[in-house]
Design a protein around this motif. Structure first.
Motif, PDB file in Angstrom:
ATOM      1  N   GLU A  40       0.870  -1.177   0.000  1.00 27.05           N
ATOM      2  CA  GLU A  40       0.000   0.000   0.000  1.00 27.05           C
ATOM      3  C   GLU A  40       0.903   1.222   0.000  1.00 27.05           C
ATOM      4  OE1 GLU A  40      -2.511   2.050   3.457  1.00 27.05           O
ATOM      5  OE2 GLU A  40      -3.208   0.046   2.953  1.00 27.05           O
ATOM      6  N   GLU A  41       0.572   2.164  -0.838  1.00 24.12           N
ATOM      7  CA  GLU A  41       1.381   3.379  -0.908  1.00 24.12           C
ATOM      8  C   GLU A  41       0.578   4.541  -0.378  1.00 24.12           C
ATOM      9  OE1 GLU A  41       3.612   6.212  -4.170  1.00 24.12           O
ATOM     10  OE2 GLU A  41       3.004   4.204  -4.728  1.00 24.12           O
ATOM     11  N   ARG A  42       1.176   5.251   0.495  1.00 23.23           N
ATOM     12  CA  ARG A  42       0.550   6.461   1.025  1.00 23.23           C
ATOM     13  C   ARG A  42       1.332   7.645   0.494  1.00 23.23           C
ATOM     14  NH1 ARG A  42      -0.530   4.690   7.258  1.00 23.23           N
ATOM     15  NH2 ARG A  42      -1.888   2.943   6.739  1.00 23.23           N
ATOM     16  N   VAL A  43       0.626   8.656   0.047  1.00 20.34           N
ATOM     17  CA  VAL A  43       1.257   9.832  -0.547  1.00 20.34           C
ATOM     18  C   VAL A  43       1.065  11.002   0.396  1.00 20.34           C
ATOM     19  CG1 VAL A  43       1.295  11.390  -2.514  1.00 20.34           C
ATOM     20  CG2 VAL A  43       0.817   8.972  -2.857  1.00 20.34           C
ATOM     21  N   CYS A  44       2.142  11.626   0.732  1.00 20.90           N
ATOM     22  CA  CYS A  44       2.103  12.806   1.596  1.00 20.90           C
ATOM     23  C   CYS A  44       2.665  13.964   0.778  1.00 20.90           C
ATOM     24  CB  CYS A  44       2.944  12.559   2.845  1.00 20.90           C
ATOM     25  SG  CYS A  44       3.015  13.990   3.926  1.00 20.90           S
ATOM     26  N   HIS A  45       1.830  14.940   0.486  1.00 21.99           N
ATOM     27  CA  HIS A  45       2.264  16.117  -0.279  1.00 21.99           C
ATOM     28  C   HIS A  45       2.813  17.153   0.698  1.00 21.99           C
ATOM     29  CE1 HIS A  45       0.488  14.952  -4.146  1.00 21.99           C
ATOM     30  NE2 HIS A  45      -0.430  14.341  -3.401  1.00 21.99           N
ATOM     31  N   ARG A  46       4.040  17.562   0.462  1.00 22.82           N
ATOM     32  CA  ARG A  46       4.640  18.618   1.274  1.00 22.82           C
ATOM     33  C   ARG A  46       4.910  19.813   0.390  1.00 22.82           C
ATOM     34  NH1 ARG A  46       9.565  15.930   4.394  1.00 22.82           N
ATOM     35  NH2 ARG A  46      10.305  17.984   3.859  1.00 22.82           N
ATOM     36  N   TYR A  47       4.520  20.964   0.848  1.00 29.21           N
ATOM     37  CA  TYR A  47       4.741  22.200   0.104  1.00 29.21           C
ATOM     38  C   TYR A  47       5.794  23.005   0.852  1.00 29.21           C
ATOM     39  CZ  TYR A  47       0.551  20.950  -2.427  1.00 29.21           C
ATOM     40  OH  TYR A  47      -0.367  20.296  -3.195  1.00 29.21           O
ATOM     41  N   ILE A  48       6.889  23.267   0.182  1.00 27.62           N
ATOM     42  CA  ILE A  48       7.970  24.051   0.768  1.00 27.62           C
ATOM     43  C   ILE A  48       7.993  25.385   0.035  1.00 27.62           C
ATOM     44  CG2 ILE A  48      10.435  24.129   1.199  1.00 27.62           C
ATOM     45  CD1 ILE A  48      10.320  21.005   1.007  1.00 27.62           C
ATOM     46  N   CYS A  49       7.749  26.444   0.755  1.00 25.12           N
ATOM     47  CA  CYS A  49       7.642  27.774   0.143  1.00 25.12           C
ATOM     48  C   CYS A  49       8.972  28.505   0.273  1.00 25.12           C
ATOM     49  CB  CYS A  49       6.535  28.582   0.814  1.00 25.12           C
ATOM     50  SG  CYS A  49       4.917  27.846   0.567  1.00 25.12           S
TER      51      CYS A  49
END
Length: 93
Positions: A40-49
């Motif tokens: 199972e793949e879990r995707v965590c989106h991180r936004y670095i500004c």
């Protein structure tokens, strides 16, 4: 309790191990090979500004418009001319 359907290796156990089979039916449970499931793949989106400073030169140009408005005032003049005509009366006889 009957574990026949849940433990597939019960039929293939040697007779000498039947004592162990009794222990399994007494509450020890049965153990099989682990079942590997699909990963199972879990995707965590991180936004670095990031702040990026920009230098933008801005020049202000001032243009002065000098507008000359011309007005005209008529200056009237007049002239007079005299024309002289001479009429000679010539009568025919």
């Amino acid at each position: 309790m009957n574990f026949e359907n849940r433990c597939p290796n019960m039929d293939t156990m040697p007779v000498a191990d039947m004592g162990n089979a009794n222990q399994m039916s007494m509450g020890m449970g049965c153990q099989t090979m682990p079942v590997y499931e699909c990963p199972e793949e879990r995707v965590c989106h991180r936004y670095i500004c990031y702040e990026v400073p920009h230098i933008k030169p801005c020049n202000t140009r001032i243009i002065n418009h000098h507008v000359y408005r011309h007005t005209f005032t008529p200056c009237y003049s007049s002239c007079e001319e005299n024309v002289v005509e001479n009429v000679f009366d010539q009568r025919c006889c």
